[in-house]
Design an enzyme around this catalytic site. Structure first.
Site, mmCIF file in Angstrom:
data_model
loop_
_atom_site.group_PDB
_atom_site.id
_atom_site.type_symbol
_atom_site.label_atom_id
_atom_site.label_comp_id
_atom_site.label_asym_id
_atom_site.label_seq_id
_atom_site.Cartn_x
_atom_site.Cartn_y
_atom_site.Cartn_z
ATOM 1 N N TRP A 335 0.831 -1.209 0.000
ATOM 2 C CA TRP A 335 0.000 0.000 0.000
ATOM 3 C C TRP A 335 0.862 1.255 0.000
ATOM 4 O O TRP A 335 0.511 2.258 -0.629
ATOM 5 C CB TRP A 335 -0.909 0.021 1.234
ATOM 6 C CG TRP A 335 -1.614 1.331 1.405
ATOM 7 C CD1 TRP A 335 -2.770 1.744 0.796
ATOM 8 C CD2 TRP A 335 -1.201 2.446 2.214
ATOM 9 N NE1 TRP A 335 -3.092 3.022 1.177
ATOM 10 C CE2 TRP A 335 -2.150 3.476 2.056
ATOM 11 C CE3 TRP A 335 -0.117 2.653 3.073
ATOM 12 C CZ2 TRP A 335 -2.040 4.694 2.701
ATOM 13 C CZ3 TRP A 335 -0.004 3.867 3.725
ATOM 14 C CH2 TRP A 335 -0.955 4.875 3.547
ATOM 15 N N HIS A 336 2.015 1.215 0.673
ATOM 16 C CA HIS A 336 2.835 2.404 0.791
ATOM 17 C C HIS A 336 3.423 2.847 -0.543
ATOM 18 O O HIS A 336 3.799 4.015 -0.685
ATOM 19 C CB HIS A 336 3.967 2.182 1.802
ATOM 20 C CG HIS A 336 3.544 2.390 3.216
ATOM 21 N ND1 HIS A 336 2.953 1.394 3.976
ATOM 22 C CD2 HIS A 336 3.600 3.477 4.021
ATOM 23 C CE1 HIS A 336 2.684 1.875 5.176
ATOM 24 N NE2 HIS A 336 3.053 3.121 5.232
ATOM 25 N N GLY A 337 3.512 1.965 -1.492
ATOM 26 C CA GLY A 337 4.030 2.394 -2.784
ATOM 27 C C GLY A 337 4.293 1.230 -3.714
ATOM 28 O O GLY A 337 4.442 0.088 -3.280
ATOM 29 N N PHE A 485 1.960 8.572 -0.759
ATOM 30 C CA PHE A 485 1.231 7.330 -0.573
ATOM 31 C C PHE A 485 -0.271 7.507 -0.693
ATOM 32 O O PHE A 485 -0.996 6.547 -0.652
ATOM 33 C CB PHE A 485 1.554 6.725 0.805
ATOM 34 C CG PHE A 485 3.044 6.606 1.034
ATOM 35 C CD1 PHE A 485 3.857 6.076 0.060
ATOM 36 C CD2 PHE A 485 3.603 7.047 2.210
ATOM 37 C CE1 PHE A 485 5.221 5.980 0.273
ATOM 38 C CE2 PHE A 485 4.961 6.945 2.428
ATOM 39 C CZ PHE A 485 5.785 6.417 1.464
#
Length: 485
Positions: A335-337, A485
């Site tokens: 999810w963060h990248g 993000f």
């Protein structure tokens, strides 16, 4: 401001726009003055805040801001259809709502990651697309999903008008980086006709804004300059300097994100809305499980409620619990990248959680002495700091080069020259880490003392902080780490 400048402000996107940017602060002062005049008229207040929130989205994203109101209107219609449906049709509307919310996020954030991975695995040559990730899309997408799931499970049963829903999804303090706020937290307050039921809330908001400015624009932005040198080229510095960069980034990312969260919650409080805290002294944690109860609380509880528990949580034995914890952190990393470095970061935290859960029966028998608590806190801090290296590094070679340099070229003889060359940086880092160790009761006492101060003292203190921010900051505020993000 002349008419041409005013028109230009409303019609052009502003690079680096966020609640930390000086143009926003000026705009907010004007917005807030009008807000105080109309806040008792609920309908007018909601329309006014929604309009300003859409302007905020426009300034941050340009034409891509249309995704926000379009997605909000579409998902509201779907959740309303789901609310009155039963059985398979209800499940259909839930799935459709979630997929509709996720589609823009998956397209803008992961398309090129998928193409790059496909090229590497299959030796293809798909060209990356020219895509700009809309600022804050992950955060409002998660709010949409949480609302839909809570309505589906009947955990949230209040009927919500389209205007109330638009206020909730577009609320500008939350747009760039949250905290991810549940419908049960904000919507009942939106329905309340009279904000400021807590007379101390605006003072709490001002306190949080002061705290956020100090964390983000004084500590994080200043120490980031040196940290960036280390992570751009770790081999150009000694092992001691590399270690200082690792410690510095560990403090930077906390102050950057916690500072922005403080500002977001503080702005909402000034407007009469009380949001939940997002950080609770995370570097005082004695294990990774506790760390994730203290770090980015709104995100960790979101993954707990909408990923970990649906996977089975801890209901099917220790082995399944470990697998669920690992998978949840894997998803959190992704999810963060769209980068394998974030996946590695998620894997490290997943493995750490699994090890802690497996060893917990033995750890519970260890005497709870001061020495044990200090060692556990230090070990957790070191593990989290090591994981941050992968989070921050551009690629695996950079991370491994930094670790290798720290291990092979470390000497305390660099300490005195380092402090002599960078006394302010060292003072801020040491002071920041010491402040991270403050007890919650001490911080609460400081907040209550601020609330009881005469208004003129509050104003002078705020002016002093703004002066310090001006002195310490560069010509432009450095980009907020989590905005990507």
């Amino acid at each position: 401001m002349g008419m041409n400048q005013l028109i230009n402000f409303f019609t052009t996107q502003t690079e680096g726009w966020s609640i930390m940017a000086f143009p926003f602060m000026v705009a907010f002062v004007v917005f807030y003055a009008c807000y105080l005049l109309i806040r008792r008229s609920r309908g007018l207040m909601m329309a006014y805040v929604i309009a300003f929130s859409l302007l905020f989205a426009w300034k941050a994203n340009g034409v891509l801001m249309v995704l926000l109101p379009l997605t909000a209107v579409m998902t509201w219609l779907m959740t309303e259809a789901m609310r009155s449906s039963r059985g398979d049709l209800r499940r259909f509307w839930l799935a459709t709502t979630i997929l509709s919310a996720l589609a823009p996020l998956l397209y803008y954030k992961y398309t090129n990651f998928f193409l790059d991975t496909l090229n590497e695995l299959l030796a293809t040559n798909f060209s990356p697309l020219s895509l700009l990730l809309p600022v804050g899309i992950s955060f409002y997408t998660f709010q949409i999903i949480s609302y839909a799931v809570d309505v589906y499970k009947r955990r949230f049963t209040l009927r919500t008008s389209l205007t109330e829903y638009l206020f909730y999804i577009t609320f500008f303090p939350l747009l760039v980086a949250g905290p991810i706020t549940r419908a049960s937290t904000l919507l009942p307050q939106i329905k309340n006709r009279s904000p400021f039921t807590n007379p101390h809330l605006p003072y709490i908001g001002l306190w949080l804004i002061i705290s956020g400015l100090l964390k983000k624009m004084v500590v994080a932005d200043y120490i980031a300059q040196y940290n960036n040198w280390i992570f751009d080229d770790p081999t150009a510095f000694s092992g001691f300097e590399g270690l200082m960069g690792i410690v510095g980034f560990t403090l930077q990312i906390y102050c950057d994100f916690a500072g922005y969260s403080d500002m977001s919650i503080g702005l909402a409080a000034l407007m009469g809305f009380q949001l939940k805290e997002n950080f609770r002294f995370p570097y005082q944690s004695r294990n990774l499980t506790e760390f994730w109860h203290r770090w980015h609380i709104s995100l960790s509880t979101w993954f707990r409620d909408y990923v970990y528990i649906p996977l089975g949580g801890n209901r099917h034995g220790r082995l399944r619990t470990c697998v669920n914890s690992f998978l949840t952190m894997l998803v959190a990393g992704l999810w963060h990248g769209a980068s394998w470095m974030f996946v590695i970061w998620g894997v490290l935290h997943g493995l750490g959680l699994v090890v802690h859960k497996l060893l917990k029966p033995w750890l519970d028998r260890v005497p709870d002495t001061l020495t044990v608590r200090c060692c556990a806190t230090l070990l957790t801090f070191v593990y989290v700091s090591v994981a941050w290296v992968f989070f921050r590094s551009a690629d695996m070679s950079t991370a491994l080069a930094l670790f290798h340099h720290v291990g092979s070229d470390f000497s305390l003889s660099y300490l005195v020259p380092f402090v002599t060359a960078r006394p302010l940086w060292m003072a801020i880092v040491v002071g920041g880490l010491l402040l991270c160790g403050l007890r919650e009761r001490h911080v609460n006492w400081l907040q209550q003392t601020f609330i009881r101060m005469p208004w003129i003292v509050k104003l002078l203190l705020f002016a002093g902080v703004m002066w310090l921010v001006t002195i310490m900051s560069q010509s432009n505020v450095r980009p907020f780490v989590y905005a990507q993000f």
